[in-house]
Design a protein around this motif. Structure first.
Motif, PDB file in Angstrom:
ATOM      1  N   LYS A  77      70.760 -10.626  93.397  1.00 31.18           N
ATOM      2  CA  LYS A  77      70.698 -10.394  91.771  1.00 31.18           C
ATOM      3  C   LYS A  77      70.589 -11.512  90.950  1.00 31.18           C
ATOM      4  O   LYS A  77      70.082 -11.517  89.742  1.00 31.18           O
ATOM      5  CB  LYS A  77      72.074  -9.768  91.579  1.00 31.18           C
ATOM      6  N   LEU A  78      71.084 -12.828  91.352  1.00 30.49           N
ATOM      7  CA  LEU A  78      71.002 -13.937  90.789  1.00 30.49           C
ATOM      8  C   LEU A  78      69.798 -14.822  90.669  1.00 30.49           C
ATOM      9  O   LEU A  78      69.238 -15.591  90.099  1.00 30.49           O
ATOM     10  CB  LEU A  78      72.088 -15.139  91.147  1.00 30.49           C
ATOM     11  N   ILE A  79      68.811 -14.689  92.048  1.00 33.98           N
ATOM     12  CA  ILE A  79      67.831 -15.365  92.282  1.00 33.98           C
ATOM     13  C   ILE A  79      66.580 -14.615  92.089  1.00 33.98           C
ATOM     14  O   ILE A  79      66.542 -13.493  92.197  1.00 33.98           O
ATOM     15  CB  ILE A  79      67.799 -16.025  93.652  1.00 33.98           C
ATOM     16  N   SER A  80      65.493 -15.490  92.230  1.00 39.92           N
ATOM     17  CA  SER A  80      64.138 -15.033  92.337  1.00 39.92           C
ATOM     18  C   SER A  80      63.330 -15.959  92.959  1.00 39.92           C
ATOM     19  O   SER A  80      63.288 -16.962  92.836  1.00 39.92           O
ATOM     20  CB  SER A  80      63.523 -14.846  90.686  1.00 39.92           C
ATOM     21  N   TYR A  81      62.615 -15.161  94.090  1.00 37.93           N
ATOM     22  CA  TYR A  81      62.027 -16.154  95.212  1.00 37.93           C
ATOM     23  C   TYR A  81      60.606 -15.775  95.226  1.00 37.93           C
ATOM     24  O   TYR A  81      60.146 -14.821  95.046  1.00 37.93           O
ATOM     25  CB  TYR A  81      62.478 -15.787  96.662  1.00 37.93           C
ATOM     26  N   LEU A  82      59.889 -16.925  95.206  1.00 35.39           N
ATOM     27  CA  LEU A  82      58.279 -16.624  95.079  1.00 35.39           C
ATOM     28  C   LEU A  82      57.806 -17.482  96.321  1.00 35.39           C
ATOM     29  O   LEU A  82      57.842 -18.787  96.263  1.00 35.39           O
ATOM     30  CB  LEU A  82      57.787 -17.391  93.819  1.00 35.39           C
ATOM     31  N   PRO A  83      57.463 -16.836  97.228  1.00 33.66           N
ATOM     32  CA  PRO A  83      57.180 -17.620  98.634  1.00 33.66           C
ATOM     33  C   PRO A  83      55.490 -18.161  98.691  1.00 33.66           C
ATOM     34  O   PRO A  83      54.839 -17.776  97.746  1.00 33.66           O
ATOM     35  CB  PRO A  83      57.056 -16.477  99.632  1.00 33.66           C
ATOM     36  N   GLU A  84      55.383 -19.028  99.417  1.00 33.66           N
ATOM     37  CA  GLU A  84      54.243 -19.626  99.446  1.00 33.66           C
ATOM     38  C   GLU A  84      53.113 -18.593  99.829  1.00 33.66           C
ATOM     39  O   GLU A  84      53.308 -18.120 100.549  1.00 33.66           O
ATOM     40  CB  GLU A  84      53.958 -20.767 100.461  1.00 33.66           C
ATOM     41  N   ASP A  85      51.779 -18.513  99.105  1.00 34.67           N
ATOM     42  CA  ASP A  85      50.644 -17.515  99.396  1.00 34.67           C
ATOM     43  C   ASP A  85      51.508 -15.934  99.473  1.00 34.67           C
ATOM     44  O   ASP A  85      51.118 -15.252 100.141  1.00 34.67           O
ATOM     45  CB  ASP A  85      50.321 -17.668 100.987  1.00 34.67           C
ATOM     46  N   ALA A  86      52.361 -15.772  98.457  1.00 36.88           N
ATOM     47  CA  ALA A  86      53.023 -14.466  98.334  1.00 36.88           C
ATOM     48  C   ALA A  86      51.973 -13.468  98.070  1.00 36.88           C
ATOM     49  O   ALA A  86      51.113 -13.921  97.305  1.00 36.88           O
ATOM     50  CB  ALA A  86      54.175 -14.421  97.407  1.00 36.88           C
ATOM     51  N   PRO A 153      66.185 -14.385  85.965  1.00 37.88           N
ATOM     52  CA  PRO A 153      67.053 -14.893  87.314  1.00 37.88           C
ATOM     53  C   PRO A 153      67.891 -16.305  86.794  1.00 37.88           C
ATOM     54  O   PRO A 153      67.272 -16.958  85.912  1.00 37.88           O
ATOM     55  CB  PRO A 153      65.964 -15.166  88.389  1.00 37.88           C
ATOM     56  N   LYS A 154      68.792 -16.338  87.386  1.00 36.02           N
ATOM     57  CA  LYS A 154      69.577 -17.666  87.188  1.00 36.02           C
ATOM     58  C   LYS A 154      69.193 -18.876  87.881  1.00 36.02           C
ATOM     59  O   LYS A 154      69.297 -19.955  87.530  1.00 36.02           O
ATOM     60  CB  LYS A 154      71.110 -17.391  87.467  1.00 36.02           C
ATOM     61  N   LEU A 155      68.431 -18.422  89.111  1.00 39.22           N
ATOM     62  CA  LEU A 155      68.052 -19.343  89.930  1.00 39.22           C
ATOM     63  C   LEU A 155      66.514 -18.901  90.531  1.00 39.22           C
ATOM     64  O   LEU A 155      66.718 -18.052  91.064  1.00 39.22           O
ATOM     65  CB  LEU A 155      68.946 -19.774  91.278  1.00 39.22           C
ATOM     66  N   ALA A 156      65.576 -19.987  90.114  1.00 42.94           N
ATOM     67  CA  ALA A 156      64.028 -19.553  90.532  1.00 42.94           C
ATOM     68  C   ALA A 156      63.909 -20.404  91.809  1.00 42.94           C
ATOM     69  O   ALA A 156      63.746 -21.512  91.668  1.00 42.94           O
ATOM     70  CB  ALA A 156      62.981 -19.596  89.245  1.00 42.94           C
ATOM     71  N   ILE A 157      63.395 -19.872  92.585  1.00 48.61           N
ATOM     72  CA  ILE A 157      62.999 -20.411  94.000  1.00 48.61           C
ATOM     73  C   ILE A 157      61.658 -20.410  94.296  1.00 48.61           C
ATOM     74  O   ILE A 157      60.958 -19.421  94.504  1.00 48.61           O
ATOM     75  CB  ILE A 157      64.032 -20.073  95.166  1.00 48.61           C
ATOM     76  N   MET A 158      60.917 -21.600  94.234  1.00 46.20           N
ATOM     77  CA  MET A 158      59.353 -21.453  94.439  1.00 46.20           C
ATOM     78  C   MET A 158      59.053 -22.546  95.422  1.00 46.20           C
ATOM     79  O   MET A 158      59.177 -23.739  95.512  1.00 46.20           O
ATOM     80  CB  MET A 158      58.730 -21.635  93.147  1.00 46.20           C
ATOM     81  N   ASP A 159      58.233 -21.610  96.344  1.00 45.11           N
ATOM     82  CA  ASP A 159      57.698 -22.375  97.332  1.00 45.11           C
ATOM     83  C   ASP A 159      56.123 -22.760  97.429  1.00 45.11           C
ATOM     84  O   ASP A 159      55.344 -21.892  97.070  1.00 45.11           O
ATOM     85  CB  ASP A 159      57.909 -21.691  98.812  1.00 45.11           C
ATOM     86  N   GLU A 160      55.652 -23.971  97.186  1.00 43.78           N
ATOM     87  CA  GLU A 160      54.369 -24.567  96.969  1.00 43.78           C
ATOM     88  C   GLU A 160      53.523 -23.701  95.877  1.00 43.78           C
ATOM     89  O   GLU A 160      52.744 -22.804  96.241  1.00 43.78           O
ATOM     90  CB  GLU A 160      53.638 -24.367  98.470  1.00 43.78           C
ATOM     91  N   VAL A 161      54.114 -23.504  94.607  1.00 39.79           N
ATOM     92  CA  VAL A 161      53.828 -22.621  93.530  1.00 39.79           C
ATOM     93  C   VAL A 161      52.405 -22.809  93.150  1.00 39.79           C
ATOM     94  O   VAL A 161      51.663 -21.666  92.861  1.00 39.79           O
ATOM     95  CB  VAL A 161      54.808 -22.619  92.630  1.00 39.79           C
TER      96      VAL A 161
END
Lengths: 241, 465
Positions: A77-86, A153-161
């Motif tokens: 609920k706190l995060i948002s994840y954006l994977p590489e090549d999502a 989100p409180k924490l955004a997690i971004m992989d090779e954005v």
């Protein structure tokens, strides 16, 4: 200063191979933290463990005080994840995709407001009502970043954005991330682009062979290694590691 | 709106694409067209072909009672054949007089597909044989008829039509000529000599009761609609929902949407349940569409194969009641749940859409195998090994349920239901476990057990870690 993310001696093992060797790290609230490292260094594994996608072999990860291993549902609920090549569901339009995501967070008027926020963040004009399989890579990435941010989100997690994007699209995406950070969202991102990390990140962690070999602000690291660019810093740190 | 509803809606929207709906509709139309085609061929088989007859003019059989003429017999046979097109007025258009020379050319010119040519010795052979009074002379020469056909490629059914009609003509010609030669009264004696035995009444034990005038073959024939149709439908539905679920997982991985889905604030159980419910709904819709087409097709084929037996199963105590149908429905539902459970497990290992399609193979085999066994052998006539295999495969149970309930074997049906319930729960439990593990993202290649089997893990430096 509140700690948004705390990793304590985190290890990840695949079979008999240890991919992450006891990483400890703290990311403060509102900070943009960059992870740099070559392919296979362990960046994505770290981000996936933080995002609750992969299990943690040992150690502890806390997101705003919530234990990722034990409180996965709360952490999500706190995060948002954006994977590489999502990707996104290609049969949907951009708006319907945002609506689907919003429904999983809020309902009613709040949902409509969240979708509207996503539409504005994506800035795709009338193409927001086009099917996603007609989108270019840049448009897709804008939609996905909007998806990741609209939920506040409180924490955004971004992989090779910005991986694979042209200069203009990459520039615009970096502007979006800068604005996110200004609004108080904590960001942890991985990138191969040292220039991007240098410009965007408050602090940088260098990862090599599953080890976090050094952490600091870009300026601190440049000063410490006596180099002018982050790229030179990374090469020196890895070769000396 | 609950998270589960949102996931189900998303899945259904993804599965019910215009492409998938059109492909199912095309299949339904193909089945219906195929049924229509077979129906046409079946009805064609009752239509008499244009026939030619040659060398009959001087072959009239003469006795004290009169004359027998092959051409006149043939015309009479055609008029009474039941072909509504043929009347006494137009029979000459169907039974053509031909010359024995250049028979093929005449057939081609007239469109006749069959021609009968009486041998030059036809009359002589028969009349000579009738004159023999020496009991030691066993050489009774018969009248010979040569048959000519024009082969027209027309498939399995069409090809048999002309030769079947000719056989019927020759057989009737024999009977007719035999009666003519022996006389009406004498022919009864000849008939007695040929068939001195006659079976009169038939008795069959059905569920412990003696029934008259019913044979096991007739009962099987009457039951075949249910015992054949239900297994086929179950097989189709299971293959359909299985393919949907596995493909859905493959697509999630190929389109790289799975990782995002796994980080949304919903539990893995909701994701699993949502996918299962959506696949079951769409599978049932598609399955019913197939059933409609298949029903039309089967009705054509079974009519051709067995005809309408008209046997009342209710009077034999073999009809199903409401409770029976409810048990069959429960059995079907549980078998679909088992299929979905298996597919969710297989789907977790699918790397992409293509590999997902390959993974449907084991499920297809598991669905086809019991279908063939139940259609051709059934539970009760199978040996212990086959019965064990049938029982272990969860999809067998609804296929066997109809026959079991007709035979009053409630134990087999209830045992099957209990087994499937345990199977479905276990498979869904394993699925949720898999969804909570790393395998969904990393695949089997980085699984500790697989690595243990391979030996020491090696460092992988390609791709993000």
């Amino acid at each position: 200063m509140t700690d948004a993310l705390v990793l304590t001696d985190v290890r990840k093992t695949y079979g008999q191979r240890e991919a992450v060797h006891g990483v400890s790290l703290t990311v403060h609230e509102g900070e943009v933290f960059g992870l740099i490292g070559h392919n296979g260094a362990g960046k994505t594994t770290l981000l996936r463990m933080i995002s609750t996608i992969l299990t943690i072999t040992s150690g502890k990860i806390e997101v705003y005080g919530r234990d990722v291993a034990k409180e996965g549902d709360e952490v999500r609920k706190l995060i948002s994840y954006l994977p590489e090549d999502a990707g996104a569901y290609k049969d949907l339009t951009g708006r319907k995709y945002l609506s689907f995501i919003a429904e999983l967070f809020v309902s009613g008027k709040e949902k409509d407001e969240m979708v509207q926020k996503g539409v504005e963040l994506a800035d795709l004009g009338d193409k927001i009502d086009f099917r996603i399989d007609t989108y270019s890579k840049g448009m897709m990435r804008r939609l996905l970043i909007a998806r990741a941010i609209m939920t506040s989100p409180k924490l955004a997690i971004m992989d090779e954005v910005t991986s694979g994007l042209d200069v203009i699209n990459a520039y615009e995406i970096r502007e979006v991330i800068r604005n996110i950070a200004k609004s108080g969202v904590t960001v942890i991102m991985s990138s191969h682009n040292m220039f991007e990390v240098d410009m965007l990140c408050d602090r940088v962690g260098m990862v090599d062979q599953g080890n976090l070999i050094d952490v600091g602000t870009p300026e601190e690291l440049k000063k410490k290694y006596g180099k002018e660019t982050l790229e030179e810093v990374f090469v020196t740190a890895v070769k000396g590691a | 709106m609950s998270h589960l509803t949102t996931i189900v809606k998303k899945e259904v929207r993804e599965l019910l694409t215009p492409g998938s709906v059109i492909s199912v509709l095309v299949m339904v139309m193909l089945f219906a067209a195929l049924g229509g085609l077979i129906g046409d061929e079946v009805s064609k088989s009752t239509v008499m072909p244009v026939i030619g007859i040659a060398n009959y003019e001087d072959q009239t059989i003469e006795t004290e009672d009169g004359e027998w003429d092959a051409y006149e017999f043939l015309k009479d046979f055609y008029i009474k054949s039941g072909d509504k097109r043929i009347t006494p007025e137009n029979v000459d258009q169907f039974v053509l007089k031909m010359d024995k020379d250049d028979i093929l050319e005449q057939m081609e010119n007239t469109g006749a597909s069959v021609a009968l040519v009486l041998s030059d010795d036809f009359k002589k052979n028969i009349e000579e044989s009738l004159k023999y009074s020496d009991p030691d002379n066993k050489t009774y020469l018969k009248g010979e008829i040569l048959q000519y056909y024009v082969y027209q490629p027309s498939g399995m059914i069409g090809g048999t039509v002309s030769s079947a009609v000719t056989s019927a003509i020759v057989s009737n010609m024999n009977n007719n000529l035999s009666k003519f030669i022996t006389g009406e009264e004498e022919s009864k004696y000849v008939d007695f000599l040929k068939y001195p035995i006659k079976s009169t009444e038939t008795y069959t034990y059905v569920k412990g009761e003696l029934r008259s005038d019913v044979t096991p073959a007739e009962i099987s024939e009457a039951m075949s609609g249910q015992t054949m149709f239900i297994p086929m439908i179950i097989m189709i539905i299971i293959m359909m929902v299985g393919s949907i679920v596995i493909s859905s997982m493959g697509s999630e991985k190929e389109n790289k949407t799975l990782e995002t889905l796994l980080t949304l604030p919903i539990s893995r159980t909701v994701i699993v349940t949502g996918k299962i419910i959506a696949a079951a709904l769409v599978g049932l819709i598609f399955g019913m569409a197939y059933m409609f087409g298949m029903a039309f097709y089967i009705s054509s084929v079974t009519f051709m194969a067995v005809g309408d037996s008209g046997l009342d199963l209710d009077s034999l105590g073999l009809a199903l009641g409401l409770t029976d149908y409810a048990l069959i429905a429960v059995s079907m539902f549980l078998s679909i749940a088992c299929a979905l459970g298996i597919c969710m497990i297989l789907g977790a290992f699918a790397k992409n859409y293509k590999s997902a399609q390959t993974m449907t193979m084991p499920l297809s085999i598991l669905a086809i195998l019991p279908m063939f066994i139940t259609m051709f052998s059934g539970w009760y006539s199978s040996n212990a090994l086959i019965q064990t295999v049938l029982f272990i495969i969860p999809f067998s149970h609804p296929m066997m349920a109809t026959e079991a309930l007709m035979n009053g074997d409630l134990t087999l049906v209830l045992a099957g239901i209990a087994y499937m319930a345990v199977f479905a729960l276990a498979s869904i439990f394993i699925t949720v476990k898999l969804y909570k593990s790393d395998i969904l993202v990393t695949g089997l290649s980085q699984n500790k057990y697989v690595e243990m089997l391979k030996g020491t893990g090696r460092r992988n430096r390609t791709g993000g870690q």
